[in-house]
Design a protein around this motif. Structure first.
Motif, PDB file in Angstrom:
ATOM      1  N   SER A   1       0.816  -1.216   0.000  1.00 16.89           N
ATOM      2  CA  SER A   1       0.000   0.000   0.000  1.00 16.89           C
ATOM      3  C   SER A   1       0.852   1.270   0.000  1.00 16.89           C
ATOM      4  O   SER A   1       0.355   2.349  -0.318  1.00 16.89           O
ATOM      5  CB  SER A   1      -0.950   0.011   1.204  1.00 16.89           C
ATOM      6  OG  SER A   1      -0.221   0.105   2.410  1.00 16.89           O
ATOM      7  N   LEU A   2       2.130   1.148   0.337  1.00 14.67           N
ATOM      8  CA  LEU A   2       3.034   2.302   0.380  1.00 14.67           C
ATOM      9  C   LEU A   2       3.875   2.429  -0.887  1.00 14.67           C
ATOM     10  O   LEU A   2       4.745   3.294  -0.973  1.00 14.67           O
ATOM     11  CB  LEU A   2       3.942   2.199   1.601  1.00 14.67           C
ATOM     12  CG  LEU A   2       3.200   2.212   2.939  1.00 14.67           C
ATOM     13  CD1 LEU A   2       4.141   1.863   4.073  1.00 14.67           C
ATOM     14  CD2 LEU A   2       2.538   3.554   3.155  1.00 14.67           C
ATOM     15  N   LEU A   3       3.602   1.561  -1.879  1.00 12.28           N
ATOM     16  CA  LEU A   3       4.353   1.560  -3.129  1.00 12.28           C
ATOM     17  C   LEU A   3       3.452   1.952  -4.291  1.00 12.28           C
ATOM     18  O   LEU A   3       2.255   1.657  -4.288  1.00 12.28           O
ATOM     19  CB  LEU A   3       4.962   0.179  -3.385  1.00 12.28           C
ATOM     20  CG  LEU A   3       5.913  -0.332  -2.306  1.00 12.28           C
ATOM     21  CD1 LEU A   3       6.277  -1.793  -2.564  1.00 12.28           C
ATOM     22  CD2 LEU A   3       7.166   0.532  -2.245  1.00 12.28           C
ATOM     23  N   SER A   4       4.034   2.608  -5.273  1.00 14.31           N
ATOM     24  CA  SER A   4       3.297   3.084  -6.441  1.00 14.31           C
ATOM     25  C   SER A   4       3.927   2.524  -7.711  1.00 14.31           C
ATOM     26  O   SER A   4       5.144   2.343  -7.780  1.00 14.31           O
ATOM     27  CB  SER A   4       3.365   4.619  -6.476  1.00 14.31           C
ATOM     28  OG  SER A   4       2.907   5.110  -7.722  1.00 14.31           O
ATOM     29  N   GLY A   5       3.105   2.312  -8.720  1.00 17.16           N
ATOM     30  CA  GLY A   5       3.612   1.877 -10.021  1.00 17.16           C
ATOM     31  C   GLY A   5       4.227   3.013 -10.816  1.00 17.16           C
ATOM     32  O   GLY A   5       4.814   2.793 -11.869  1.00 17.16           O
ATOM     33  N   ARG A   6       4.118   4.255 -10.317  1.00 16.14           N
ATOM     34  CA  ARG A   6       4.712   5.404 -11.006  1.00 16.14           C
ATOM     35  C   ARG A   6       6.225   5.232 -11.036  1.00 16.14           C
ATOM     36  O   ARG A   6       6.841   4.952 -10.010  1.00 16.14           O
ATOM     37  CB  ARG A   6       4.348   6.703 -10.279  1.00 16.14           C
ATOM     38  CG  ARG A   6       4.756   7.950 -11.033  1.00 16.14           C
ATOM     39  CD  ARG A   6       4.252   9.198 -10.325  1.00 16.14           C
ATOM     40  NE  ARG A   6       4.984   9.474  -9.106  1.00 16.14           N
ATOM     41  CZ  ARG A   6       6.096  10.221  -9.062  1.00 16.14           C
ATOM     42  NH1 ARG A   6       6.589  10.746 -10.149  1.00 16.14           N
ATOM     43  NH2 ARG A   6       6.686  10.434  -7.908  1.00 16.14           N
ATOM     44  N   ARG A   7       6.801   5.393 -12.206  1.00 15.53           N
ATOM     45  CA  ARG A   7       8.231   5.124 -12.365  1.00 15.53           C
ATOM     46  C   ARG A   7       9.068   6.388 -12.193  1.00 15.53           C
ATOM     47  O   ARG A   7       8.807   7.423 -12.797  1.00 15.53           O
ATOM     48  CB  ARG A   7       8.498   4.507 -13.745  1.00 15.53           C
ATOM     49  CG  ARG A   7       7.814   3.163 -13.978  1.00 15.53           C
ATOM     50  CD  ARG A   7       8.409   2.039 -13.169  1.00 15.53           C
ATOM     51  NE  ARG A   7       9.747   1.704 -13.593  1.00 15.53           N
ATOM     52  CZ  ARG A   7      10.034   0.788 -14.510  1.00 15.53           C
ATOM     53  NH1 ARG A   7       9.077   0.081 -15.090  1.00 15.53           N
ATOM     54  NH2 ARG A   7      11.286   0.549 -14.841  1.00 15.53           N
ATOM     55  N   THR A   8      10.053   6.254 -11.360  1.00 17.60           N
ATOM     56  CA  THR A   8      11.049   7.296 -11.143  1.00 17.60           C
ATOM     57  C   THR A   8      12.416   6.633 -11.273  1.00 17.60           C
ATOM     58  O   THR A   8      12.515   5.413 -11.327  1.00 17.60           O
ATOM     59  CB  THR A   8      10.909   7.932  -9.741  1.00 17.60           C
ATOM     60  OG1 THR A   8      11.119   6.927  -8.752  1.00 17.60           O
ATOM     61  CG2 THR A   8       9.546   8.589  -9.556  1.00 17.60           C
ATOM     62  N   ALA A   9      13.452   7.434 -11.327  1.00 15.46           N
ATOM     63  CA  ALA A   9      14.805   6.876 -11.423  1.00 15.46           C
ATOM     64  C   ALA A   9      15.805   7.838 -10.812  1.00 15.46           C
ATOM     65  O   ALA A   9      15.552   9.045 -10.697  1.00 15.46           O
ATOM     66  CB  ALA A   9      15.169   6.596 -12.882  1.00 15.46           C
ATOM     67  N   ILE A  10      16.937   7.294 -10.432  1.00 14.10           N
ATOM     68  CA  ILE A  10      18.056   8.074  -9.923  1.00 14.10           C
ATOM     69  C   ILE A  10      19.156   8.017 -10.969  1.00 14.10           C
ATOM     70  O   ILE A  10      19.490   6.944 -11.471  1.00 14.10           O
ATOM     71  CB  ILE A  10      18.557   7.518  -8.574  1.00 14.10           C
ATOM     72  CG1 ILE A  10      17.441   7.623  -7.530  1.00 14.10           C
ATOM     73  CG2 ILE A  10      19.813   8.253  -8.116  1.00 14.10           C
ATOM     74  CD1 ILE A  10      17.781   7.000  -6.199  1.00 14.10           C
ATOM     75  N   VAL A  11      19.711   9.178 -11.279  1.00 15.79           N
ATOM     76  CA  VAL A  11      20.774   9.245 -12.285  1.00 15.79           C
ATOM     77  C   VAL A  11      22.096   8.800 -11.671  1.00 15.79           C
ATOM     78  O   VAL A  11      22.542   9.339 -10.661  1.00 15.79           O
ATOM     79  CB  VAL A  11      20.906  10.676 -12.848  1.00 15.79           C
ATOM     80  CG1 VAL A  11      22.097  10.782 -13.785  1.00 15.79           C
ATOM     81  CG2 VAL A  11      19.635  11.090 -13.554  1.00 15.79           C
ATOM     82  N   ALA A  12      22.686   7.789 -12.269  1.00 17.95           N
ATOM     83  CA  ALA A  12      24.032   7.292 -11.956  1.00 17.95           C
ATOM     84  C   ALA A  12      24.391   7.331 -10.471  1.00 17.95           C
ATOM     85  O   ALA A  12      25.393   7.937 -10.087  1.00 17.95           O
ATOM     86  CB  ALA A  12      25.056   8.061 -12.772  1.00 17.95           C
ATOM     87  N   PRO A  13      23.605   6.660  -9.601  1.00 18.75           N
ATOM     88  CA  PRO A  13      23.944   6.698  -8.170  1.00 18.75           C
ATOM     89  C   PRO A  13      25.320   6.109  -7.882  1.00 18.75           C
ATOM     90  O   PRO A  13      25.944   6.466  -6.885  1.00 18.75           O
ATOM     91  CB  PRO A  13      22.833   5.873  -7.513  1.00 18.75           C
ATOM     92  CG  PRO A  13      22.288   5.014  -8.593  1.00 18.75           C
ATOM     93  CD  PRO A  13      22.462   5.795  -9.868  1.00 18.75           C
ATOM     94  N   TRP A  14      25.829   5.253  -8.741  1.00 17.01           N
ATOM     95  CA  TRP A  14      27.157   4.643  -8.570  1.00 17.01           C
ATOM     96  C   TRP A  14      28.274   5.654  -8.815  1.00 17.01           C
ATOM     97  O   TRP A  14      29.417   5.373  -8.513  1.00 17.01           O
ATOM     98  CB  TRP A  14      27.310   3.434  -9.502  1.00 17.01           C
ATOM     99  CG  TRP A  14      26.971   3.735 -10.927  1.00 17.01           C
ATOM    100  CD1 TRP A  14      27.830   4.223 -11.888  1.00 17.01           C
ATOM    101  CD2 TRP A  14      25.710   3.615 -11.563  1.00 17.01           C
ATOM    102  NE1 TRP A  14      27.157   4.409 -13.069  1.00 17.01           N
ATOM    103  CE2 TRP A  14      25.858   4.029 -12.900  1.00 17.01           C
ATOM    104  CE3 TRP A  14      24.463   3.180 -11.129  1.00 17.01           C
ATOM    105  CZ2 TRP A  14      24.793   4.030 -13.808  1.00 17.01           C
ATOM    106  CZ3 TRP A  14      23.409   3.188 -12.036  1.00 17.01           C
ATOM    107  CH2 TRP A  14      23.581   3.601 -13.353  1.00 17.01           C
ATOM    108  N   GLN A  15      27.946   6.862  -9.319  1.00 16.73           N
ATOM    109  CA  GLN A  15      28.956   7.897  -9.551  1.00 16.73           C
ATOM    110  C   GLN A  15      28.893   9.030  -8.529  1.00 16.73           C
ATOM    111  O   GLN A  15      29.646  10.001  -8.642  1.00 16.73           O
ATOM    112  CB  GLN A  15      28.801   8.481 -10.964  1.00 16.73           C
ATOM    113  CG  GLN A  15      29.142   7.510 -12.054  1.00 16.73           C
ATOM    114  CD  GLN A  15      29.027   8.144 -13.434  1.00 16.73           C
ATOM    115  OE1 GLN A  15      28.736   9.327 -13.576  1.00 16.73           O
ATOM    116  NE2 GLN A  15      29.256   7.359 -14.457  1.00 16.73           N
TER     117      GLN A  15
END
Length: 185
Positions: free
Chosen positions: A105-119
């Motif tokens: 119930s606390l999760l959404s199907g709306r897609r987001t992303a983080i740019v290059a977290p490994w950098q």
């Protein structure tokens, strides 16, 4: 990301990949899609990306409210990768490799992303482009670790919005869409 967190992420990906028969992730830390789709008890594919609905979400050590809280996320829209399902609980992994259980119930199907977290912390920048082409004009310059909303991904490029600026980022530079995955948000 600290060296320990990077090692933990690589180890977690290797263990999960071995258990699920998934090809290993790239050197940059981005996940690789499975060759065959595995469906969870919900009928949805595993693994898959979602985002947090709320600005205060508890991540628990087990699938139930009786398990202790291991971590609290304070950012609505943060991308999460669902890696396991149990009843109404989803085992998730964040961009740093931390895992825990969150109620669906606390999760959404709306897609987001983080740019290059490994950098993060390495001084690099990623260009937000006005077309899905490496030679396109620059709309904005993004710091690694910044979060944006995915409008769509074509398997090579993702059209994303960051703080009112919309443009294209190479799909290999985001954590929130698998390499080669097509997304329509």
């Amino acid at each position: 990301m600290s060296g320990f967190a990077s090692l933990r992420l690589a180890f977690s990906a290797a263990v999960l990949g071995t258990l699920l028969g998934v090809p290993q992730a790239s050197a940059q830390g981005a996940a690789t899609p499975a060759q065959t789709v595995t469906l969870g008890p919900s009928g949805l594919p595993l693994p898959r990306f979602v985002s947090l609905k709320s600005g205060r979400v508890n991540s628990r050590v087990g699938p139930g409210a009786n398990y202790s809280v291991d971590w609290m996320y304070m950012k609505a829209g943060l991308p999460m990768e669902i890696i396991q399902e149990f009843d109404t609980w989803r085992r998730v992994r964040d961009a740093d490799g931390s895992e825990g259980w969150i109620n669906q119930s606390l999760l959404s199907g709306r897609r987001t992303a983080i740019v290059a977290p490994w950098q993060r912390g390495k001084g690099g920048r990623i260009n937000l482009l006005d077309d899905p082409n490496k030679d396109a004009g620059v709309v904005a310059i993004l710091e690694p670790g910044v979060m944006g909303s995915i409008k769509k991904c074509d398997g090579q490029w993702c059209e994303m919005t960051f703080d009112g600026h919309t443009g294209w980022v190479a799909q290999s530079q985001v954590w929130g869409a698998y390499p080669g995955e097509k997304v329509k948000n």
